[in-house]
Design a protein around this motif. Sequence first.
Motif, PDB file in Angstrom:
ATOM      1  N   LEU A  38      78.381 -11.366 104.158  1.00 49.96           N
ATOM      2  CA  LEU A  38      77.371 -12.315 104.640  1.00 49.96           C
ATOM      3  C   LEU A  38      76.125 -11.568 105.104  1.00 49.96           C
ATOM      4  O   LEU A  38      74.990 -12.015 104.835  1.00 49.96           O
ATOM      5  N   ASP A  39      76.305 -10.434 105.758  1.00 46.99           N
ATOM      6  CA  ASP A  39      75.151  -9.635 106.173  1.00 46.99           C
ATOM      7  C   ASP A  39      74.380  -9.106 104.960  1.00 46.99           C
ATOM      8  O   ASP A  39      73.145  -9.024 104.981  1.00 46.99           O
ATOM      9  N   VAL A  40      75.095  -8.740 103.903  1.00 42.75           N
ATOM     10  CA  VAL A  40      74.434  -8.273 102.678  1.00 42.75           C
ATOM     11  C   VAL A  40      73.607  -9.400 102.065  1.00 42.75           C
ATOM     12  O   VAL A  40      72.480  -9.178 101.595  1.00 42.75           O
ATOM     13  N   VAL A  41      74.155 -10.609 102.051  1.00 44.32           N
ATOM     14  CA  VAL A  41      73.410 -11.757 101.519  1.00 44.32           C
ATOM     15  C   VAL A  41      72.139 -11.988 102.334  1.00 44.32           C
ATOM     16  O   VAL A  41      71.052 -12.219 101.777  1.00 44.32           O
ATOM     17  N   VAL A  42      72.269 -11.940 103.665  1.00 39.11           N
ATOM     18  CA  VAL A  42      71.102 -12.122 104.528  1.00 39.11           C
ATOM     19  C   VAL A  42      70.058 -11.037 104.259  1.00 39.11           C
ATOM     20  O   VAL A  42      68.858 -11.308 104.161  1.00 39.11           O
ATOM     21  N   THR A  43      70.530  -9.802 104.102  1.00 42.75           N
ATOM     22  CA  THR A  43      69.621  -8.694 103.814  1.00 42.75           C
ATOM     23  C   THR A  43      68.919  -8.900 102.472  1.00 42.75           C
ATOM     24  O   THR A  43      67.714  -8.645 102.341  1.00 42.75           O
ATOM     25  N   ALA A  44      69.666  -9.339 101.475  1.00 42.49           N
ATOM     26  CA  ALA A  44      69.070  -9.580 100.156  1.00 42.49           C
ATOM     27  C   ALA A  44      68.006 -10.658 100.217  1.00 42.49           C
ATOM     28  O   ALA A  44      66.940 -10.539  99.585  1.00 42.49           O
ATOM     29  N   VAL A  45      68.262 -11.723 100.958  1.00 45.62           N
ATOM     30  CA  VAL A  45      67.276 -12.797 101.100  1.00 45.62           C
ATOM     31  C   VAL A  45      66.020 -12.274 101.774  1.00 45.62           C
ATOM     32  O   VAL A  45      64.887 -12.550 101.333  1.00 45.62           O
ATOM     33  N   LEU A  46      66.198 -11.503 102.856  1.00 46.52           N
ATOM     34  CA  LEU A  46      65.038 -10.927 103.540  1.00 46.52           C
ATOM     35  C   LEU A  46      64.256  -9.998 102.617  1.00 46.52           C
ATOM     36  O   LEU A  46      63.017  -9.983 102.630  1.00 46.52           O
ATOM     37  N   LEU A  47      64.993  -9.248 101.802  1.00 43.50           N
ATOM     38  CA  LEU A  47      64.346  -8.307 100.895  1.00 43.50           C
ATOM     39  C   LEU A  47      63.527  -9.046  99.834  1.00 43.50           C
ATOM     40  O   LEU A  47      62.393  -8.656  99.520  1.00 43.50           O
ATOM     41  N   VAL A  48      64.085 -10.110  99.278  1.00 40.53           N
ATOM     42  CA  VAL A  48      63.372 -10.886  98.264  1.00 40.53           C
ATOM     43  C   VAL A  48      62.132 -11.550  98.856  1.00 40.53           C
ATOM     44  O   VAL A  48      61.030 -11.501  98.276  1.00 40.53           O
ATOM     45  N   VAL A  49      62.299 -12.179 100.006  1.00 45.56           N
ATOM     46  CA  VAL A  49      61.156 -12.830 100.666  1.00 45.56           C
ATOM     47  C   VAL A  49      60.090 -11.799 101.029  1.00 45.56           C
ATOM     48  O   VAL A  49      58.885 -12.014 100.830  1.00 45.56           O
ATOM     49  N   GLY A  50      60.543 -10.648 101.559  1.00 43.22           N
ATOM     50  CA  GLY A  50      59.589  -9.606 101.920  1.00 43.22           C
ATOM     51  C   GLY A  50      58.872  -9.034 100.715  1.00 43.22           C
ATOM     52  O   GLY A  50      57.659  -8.782 100.757  1.00 43.22           O
ATOM     53  N   ALA A  51      59.606  -8.828  99.619  1.00 44.02           N
ATOM     54  CA  ALA A  51      58.986  -8.288  98.405  1.00 44.02           C
ATOM     55  C   ALA A  51      57.954  -9.258  97.838  1.00 44.02           C
ATOM     56  O   ALA A  51      56.870  -8.841  97.397  1.00 44.02           O
ATOM     57  N   PHE A  52      58.288 -10.537  97.854  1.00 43.62           N
ATOM     58  CA  PHE A  52      57.337 -11.542  97.369  1.00 43.62           C
ATOM     59  C   PHE A  52      56.070 -11.542  98.225  1.00 43.62           C
ATOM     60  O   PHE A  52      54.944 -11.619  97.709  1.00 43.62           O
ATOM     61  N   THR A  53      56.262 -11.416  99.539  1.00 45.20           N
ATOM     62  CA  THR A  53      55.114 -11.388 100.450  1.00 45.20           C
ATOM     63  C   THR A  53      54.260 -10.147 100.220  1.00 45.20           C
ATOM     64  O   THR A  53      53.023 -10.208 100.217  1.00 45.20           O
ATOM     65  N   VAL A  54      54.923  -9.012 100.031  1.00 43.80           N
ATOM     66  CA  VAL A  54      54.199  -7.756  99.803  1.00 43.80           C
ATOM     67  C   VAL A  54      53.407  -7.825  98.503  1.00 43.80           C
ATOM     68  O   VAL A  54      52.255  -7.389  98.427  1.00 43.80           O
TER      69      VAL A  54
END
Length: 275
Positions: A44-60
């Motif tokens: 579950l923590d990996v899923v949360v991290t992946a979501v944050l990474l995708v959202v952050g990458a899109f923002t960047v």
Amino acid sequence: MDASRPVAARETATLTDDDLVTGEAVALDLPPAGLAVRIGSGLLDVVVTAVLLVVGAFTVLLSASGSSGAVQTIAVIGLTVGVFLVFPTTMETLTRGRTVGKLAFGLRTVREDAGPISFQHALVRSMIGYVEIYALTGVPAFFSAMVSAKGKRLGDYAAGTYVVRERVPLRLDAPAMMPPPLAAWAQRADITALPTSLALAVRQFLGRAGTLDPASRQAIGADLARQVSPHVAPLPPPGTPAEAFLAAVVAERRERDSRRLAREARLRARLVSGR
């Protein structure tokens, strides 16, 4: 209540923020988390991290699309550090050992002595976790937790921590008996009611003291005696062992509470009977 009769009430041991300040004495009845539940929490923590990474990458990508290559590189590095290091470290520090996965599965990270983790513990766990969980696809973490008696991954070994289940059934031990040399002192002493978390910590320590190594037993007993002392006046005679002091306080409070409950029961009986 008969003090000589063991108490076997079925209750739930819960590790709260207040309990954590007492360290190992509270967490003695909280077992290490099993491998299966740790895997579920970790996924579950990996899923949360992946979501944050995708959202952050899109923002960047949106914010740095027209910038130079150096700026984009800095933005990617900042995103990586923020997602894999800053976020888990901050969350475990602020929640005193919990992540999103641990909150969902009822787990908490504690120190080796079962006290609350600090920023340093959380930071070391996050740094090692990036390598063993993400860079190496979780293989080292899996095998480390599998062979460890406490289910510790490499980050736990480096930080001096392990993960416990927060809510487990427990069986209360027989109440502590009054040490004969302190009986006279306890009867004269002014002993106020202890806070619930502190009373539970003392009760569990006295019941588990025989299973602790001598150094931990002495250190925990001294720490609990220090916390109990403000609730007692006068203090016991100089040289009184901390463990004996705690046993006397708990036994005397139990005796006084029993007498108070008996008086209240007799008063209710008289009121109901009209006498």
